[in-house]
Design an enzyme around this catalytic site. Sequence first.
Site, PDB file in Angstrom:
ATOM      1  N   SER A 167      -2.243   4.430 -11.225  1.00  0.00           N
ATOM      2  CA  SER A 167      -3.028   4.368  -9.990  1.00  0.00           C
ATOM      3  C   SER A 167      -2.350   5.048  -8.814  1.00  0.00           C
ATOM      4  O   SER A 167      -3.031   5.524  -7.896  1.00  0.00           O
ATOM      5  CB  SER A 167      -3.337   2.910  -9.632  1.00  0.00           C
ATOM      6  OG  SER A 167      -2.147   2.151  -9.544  1.00  0.00           O
ATOM      7  N   HIS A 174      -1.122   0.900  -2.237  1.00  0.00           N
ATOM      8  CA  HIS A 174      -1.383   2.170  -2.921  1.00  0.00           C
ATOM      9  C   HIS A 174      -1.606   3.258  -1.865  1.00  0.00           C
ATOM     10  O   HIS A 174      -1.871   2.960  -0.698  1.00  0.00           O
ATOM     11  CB  HIS A 174      -2.624   2.076  -3.815  1.00  0.00           C
ATOM     12  CG  HIS A 174      -2.366   1.395  -5.121  1.00  0.00           C
ATOM     13  ND1 HIS A 174      -2.181   0.039  -5.222  1.00  0.00           N
ATOM     14  CD2 HIS A 174      -2.256   1.906  -6.394  1.00  0.00           C
ATOM     15  CE1 HIS A 174      -1.976  -0.278  -6.500  1.00  0.00           C
ATOM     16  NE2 HIS A 174      -2.010   0.837  -7.226  1.00  0.00           N
TER      17      HIS A 174
END
Length: 285
Positions: free
Chosen positions: A37, A265
């Site tokens: 990710s 992220h």
Amino acid sequence: MSRRVLAMLAAVALLSAVSPPAQAAAQNDVYVALGDSAAAGPLIPNQVLPELGCWRSDRNYAHLTAQAIGARTLRDVTCSGAKTTHMYQSQNTDLGSVAPQLDAVTSDTTLVTVQIGANDVGLTGFIEDCLNLLPPPVGDACNDDYIVNGQDSWRVKTDALRPRLTQLAADIRARAPQARVFVVGYATYAPPNGCYPRVPIIKADANYIRATLQYFNQMLAEQAAAAGVGFIDLQTPSVGHDPCTAPGTRWIEPYVPASPATPFHPNALGMRGFAAVVTAAVSGA
């Protein structure tokens, strides 16, 4: 003009004549992006089909790098949740199964980036485990939970990845002998001492997370060197762009994101920053 200067100019002219510019060479690249990710860019617009369960953005660093170098072909198979096993085996996502990522690496591949390993050791879950809405003495530090029999369990798991990453690099090269291969590290997720309560991770835990990720990135760099492939450092250029910094500056979103991205992220700005670093590295700049 001295003879030495004339000789140097002649050598430069000769090299220019026989060596194509890096950018021109890059324009013929068949670029394969592998990873989890951190490379895929979950929730960053626009998420791409057909493998929507991978939460892959068309503005992740692979797409932006391919555009910047004028790559002939991009095969981006990065997928959220991927582990090293998913380089070789299919991966089940919330929206279906996807093929092993190494299937995308073929004999015509000329460039590969691979950012993998964080899910093998559970680094994202580790950061979330250390979230602490109440500071000590009410809240409890998490860093001492990971010392087992006098050993740091995160370092033990990190070291266990070493042979798998070396083998992965060898397998990529076997599939694509002409490819330039780069292992990509992970970004800075915590500044020294953190920024409690803006990001609710107390000082001791923020420093532990920071040290753990530094050790992990060091391992990636060492295994890349051992395998004879390149390493791209994202930790250093992302200093000052961590989740503690303001929106518009940070590259990594905190637990409550202010822009479309998964917590802890990269956001779209981060992917642009990473793409600049990756582009320079793969272009030989």
